[in-house]
Structures are given as C-alpha cells and as structure tokens.
Design an enzyme around this catalytic site. Structure first.
Site, PDB file in Angstrom:
ATOM      1  N   GLU A  29      38.933 -20.404 -24.154  1.00  0.00           N
ATOM      2  CA  GLU A  29      38.541 -20.290 -25.560  1.00  0.00           C
ATOM      3  C   GLU A  29      39.710 -19.954 -26.491  1.00  0.00           C
ATOM      4  OE1 GLU A  29      35.146 -17.692 -25.893  1.00  0.00           O
ATOM      5  OE2 GLU A  29      33.876 -19.071 -24.781  1.00  0.00           O
ATOM      6  N   GLU A 134      31.100 -21.571 -18.415  1.00  0.00           N
ATOM      7  CA  GLU A 134      30.194 -20.460 -18.731  1.00  0.00           C
ATOM      8  C   GLU A 134      28.920 -21.084 -19.269  1.00  0.00           C
ATOM      9  OE1 GLU A 134      31.790 -17.719 -21.629  1.00  0.00           O
ATOM     10  OE2 GLU A 134      33.664 -17.461 -20.529  1.00  0.00           O
TER      11      GLU A 134
END
Length: 175
Positions: A29, A134
């Site tokens: 991220e 995720e």
C-alpha cells in the site's frame, strides 16, 4: 537508500533459506494517493529489481517478488500494469505476482454486488499471478467469510489465485 536496502537484503537472507517462504513483497500500500502515485512507482519498480538481483546472487533458490496494492481502483489497476511491464534498463523490475487488498465484500454480498466482478474484469489480461493479499470486512459482525467460496469459484479462479484473510485472529481493530 543504502540503509533501507541493507535491511531488505537481511530479510531476504534470513528467510530465503526456508523452503516455505513463498515470496517477498517489495511494498504494501505504498501507492495510495495522488502524491504517492506520482512519485513512488519508479522506486517500487527499482526495489523489485534490486530484490530479485539480490535473490539471484545470494539465495539458494528463486523466490518470487511482488507488490501488495491498496484498496483503491484509481491507483491499483494502473499500478499493476506499470509493475507488470518490462523495463530494458532494469530487466528484473517486473513483478512476479500482484496482491490486491480488498475490503469490498461486507455481509451478504454476491460476486456482482461486492464488485468482485469488476476486479476480475480489471485483471483478466494480467500476465502474472494475482491474488487477494488482504481481504475481509469488519463492518458486519460476526465475520462469516462468505467471500471465500466466491474467491475459489468458477467466476474467479481463472483470474485470481486465492487470497490471504485479514486477519485470521480477532484483533482490537475488529479484524
């Protein structure tokens, strides 16, 4: 910088000898807003290159290197294409896999209502393995993980290679 690369290389040395180390992430991220999208992708691509070259020279086996993208289609899909393409200046800079962080499936969703159909469409021509690095949602409790059967269904398995639940145990953040 050299200190960060030294840290990354030490991790590769420590875990590269375990036969159950499936891969290394060059980032998680990092690209998540306009500023990071403008400046960070070349850094990530170069880090992938450096990690793969280090593995080639110091690891007893080949270990894939990839990236884990934030849950934002505006950046996630273009970044995947950028990290997938070859760069003649850095021959090892293409990801070996691409992870998608997604918290779209909340409660009683379906393949279509969750937006998983849009994810499959976005990555159907991606040439590297793509998976959920995720997934989960804590807006509807208790979490029943109904998305797992869809992730491994005929609708998705030709594009997505499974996923990693975030998180396996219940934490203070309700994940």
């Amino acid at each position: 910088n050299p200190h960060y690369l030294e840290h990354v290389f030490k991790i590769i040395e420590q875990f590269g000898y375990y036969n159950n180390t499936l891969g290394f992430f060059a980032g998680n991220e990092i690209i998540n807003d306009k500023k990071s999208a403008q400046h960070s992708p070349p850094y990530v691509k170069r880090l992938i290159n450096d990690m793969k070259l280090y593995i080639k020279g110091h690891s007893p086996r080949t270990i894939p290197v990839g990236y884990s993208a934030a849950d934002d289609l505006k950046y996630r899909v273009p970044l995947s294409k950028y990290l997938e393409c070859l760069d003649p200046n850095y021959p090892e800079a293409s990801v070996d896999f691409y992870g998608v962080n997604s918290y779209q499936w909340c409660g009683g969703q379906t393949f279509e209502s969750s937006g998983y159909d849009a994810l499959v469409e976005a990555y159907k021509n991606f040439t590297k393995p793509v998976f959920f690095s995720e997934f989960g949602c804590n807006e509807v409790l208790p979490r029943t993980f109904d998305e797992v059967s869809t992730i491994y269904s005929k609708d998705m398995h030709m594009v997505f290679s499974g996923g990693l639940v975030y998180e396996f145990t219940q934490g203070a953040n309700n994940y």
